[in-house]
Design an enzyme around this catalytic site. Structure first.
Site, PDB file in Angstrom:
ATOM      1  N   LYS A  12       0.805  -1.298  -0.046  1.00 16.12           N
ATOM      2  CA  LYS A  12      -0.012   0.223   0.009  1.00 16.12           C
ATOM      3  C   LYS A  12       0.904   1.153   0.042  1.00 16.12           C
ATOM      4  O   LYS A  12       1.540   1.494   0.912  1.00 16.12           O
ATOM      5  CB  LYS A  12      -0.761  -0.052   1.262  1.00 16.12           C
ATOM      6  CG  LYS A  12      -1.809   1.518   1.454  1.00 16.12           C
ATOM      7  CD  LYS A  12      -2.571   1.225   2.668  1.00 16.12           C
ATOM      8  CE  LYS A  12      -2.761   2.746   2.957  1.00 16.12           C
ATOM      9  NZ  LYS A  12      -3.953   2.848   4.158  1.00 16.12           N
ATOM     10  N   ASN A  28      -9.243   1.146   9.584  1.00 18.76           N
ATOM     11  CA  ASN A  28      -8.627   0.805  11.066  1.00 18.76           C
ATOM     12  C   ASN A  28      -9.406   1.321  12.079  1.00 18.76           C
ATOM     13  O   ASN A  28      -9.871   0.720  12.975  1.00 18.76           O
ATOM     14  CB  ASN A  28      -7.062   1.362  10.938  1.00 18.76           C
ATOM     15  CG  ASN A  28      -6.154   0.687  11.921  1.00 18.76           C
ATOM     16  OD1 ASN A  28      -5.005   0.620  11.664  1.00 18.76           O
ATOM     17  ND2 ASN A  28      -6.785   0.430  13.186  1.00 18.76           N
ATOM     18  N   GLY A  40      -8.553   8.226   9.866  1.00 22.08           N
ATOM     19  CA  GLY A  40      -9.045   8.383  11.162  1.00 22.08           C
ATOM     20  C   GLY A  40      -9.992   9.435  11.717  1.00 22.08           C
ATOM     21  O   GLY A  40     -10.252   9.555  12.831  1.00 22.08           O
ATOM     22  N   GLY A  96     -11.612   7.130   6.524  1.00 21.41           N
ATOM     23  CA  GLY A  96     -12.744   7.957   6.866  1.00 21.41           C
ATOM     24  C   GLY A  96     -13.845   7.337   7.236  1.00 21.41           C
ATOM     25  O   GLY A  96     -14.930   7.958   7.630  1.00 21.41           O
TER      26      GLY A  96
END
Lengths: 66, 264
Positions: free
Chosen positions: B105, B214, B166, B193
């Site tokens: 990534k 996450n 986040g 998001g």
């Protein structure tokens, strides 16, 4: 001899291989990767590569992240 | 119900069943990380590459002990990199660390406050990494032109933000995501998001191929329960997308019950 490991100056005896260095810092049993002076040292070469005065090492592992 | 054998999620040279990708950061401890990820059903997990502690105890537990690379597909990221050079260097180290693993990534950030991607540096890094044999899943803004450029470079997945990393603000611009999805021939994965299950469902209903998250799981009051909610939301959204929703009828009701045979 003095070398840099992950941004810290460390003192080691001469005739140290990169493999010895990784053993010394306690990550040899883990997944890690080593870069010396900006070049990756493949795992297969760790035992054949000697550490030299002033070398700058980055030793990394995988940690939690997003 | 979608036949899971026919609805494979293909990224580059790899094939998956789960369309939920999860990060491994911000959990209370490694056990919670493992429990949440197991509950999420995710097969792809992102990890960060960082300096090891010097002089650490060889028995000290590490992420890899709880989330073994043999059971999950690791997706090393370049979080924290602010230029192409650092991100390339990080992913080459990751490839060495993971014994040649090339699915990565790429994210190159442009601003410490918003963590908004620097797409110019991202494009530069993507060119080098693709040429170097990496399969690059790329975090980017929701700019359809940049998304297309990244696809043309050879990235295997385009991963636009839904909102800031986040932030949990959900999908702020579904219209742009739809343009990106419509124009892309590689998977489009919403990355960043998502705040709660409905956000994940909306992304999938729009036609995204997957969602990467996450914080939405790790910072839930009950991360393990939220991981399960996200798994179901991704599946529900995917099925709704494949099923094909009804048309919206603006200002026009349409009764579900017969209009004839009413008692008089």
């Amino acid at each position: 001899m003095k070398i840099w490991v992950n941004g810290e100056i460390k003192n080691f005896e001469e005739n140290l291989t990169v493999y010895n260095l990784v053993e010394e810092i306690g990550v040899v049993s883990k997944k890690f990767a080593v870069e010396c002076n900006g070049e990756i040292i493949p795992k297969s070469n760790l035992k054949d590569t000697l550490v030299k005065e002033g070398d700058k090492f980055e030793i990394v592992g995988a940690v939690g992240g997003g | 119900m979608v036949d899971s054998t026919s609805d494979k999620f293909i990224v580059g040279s790899r094939e998956f069943n789960s369309r939920l990708l999860v990060g491994t950061g911000k959990y209370k401890d490694f056990q919670e990380t493992k429990d949440a990820i197991t509950e999420s059903g995710a097969e792809i997990v992102t990890v960060a590459i960082r300096r090891t502690n010097i002089g650490q105890n060889a028995d000290e537990p590490s992420l890899i002990d709880f989330i073994p690379p043999s059971d999950f597909t690791y997706l090393p990221n370049t979080a924290g990199c602010f230029n192409a050079e650092d991100s390339i260097r990080t992913l080459r180290l990751a490839r060495e660390l993971l014994d040649g693993h090339n699915l990565v990534k790429l994210e190159v950030l442009g601003d410490k406050e918003t963590l908004y991607p620097n797409v110019i540096e991202t494009i530069e890094a993507a060119k080098v990494l693709v040429k170097d044999g990496f399969e690059v899943m790329v975090y980017t803004s929701d700019d359809p032109i940049v998304a297309k450029m990244l696809e043309d470079i050879g990235c295997v997945a385009i991963m636009p933000l839904a909102s800031l990393i986040g932030s949990g603000m959900g999908i702020l611009n579904p219209w742009n995501l739809e343009i990106i999805i419509k124009n892309s021939s590689v998977p489009v994965i919403v990355d960043a998001g998502v705040g709660t299950a409905s956000d994940a469902s909306i992304a999938m209903e729009l036609g995204c191929d997957g969602v990467l998250m996450n914080t939405a799981i790790a910072e839930a009051k009950n991360p393990i329960m939220m991981a399960g909610a996200m798994r179901k939301a991704i599946e529900a959204g995917r099925e709704a997308y494949l099923a094909g929703r009804m048309n919206k009828k603006l200002y026009q009701a349409d009764p579900s019950s017969p209009t004839s045979g009413l008692i008089k």
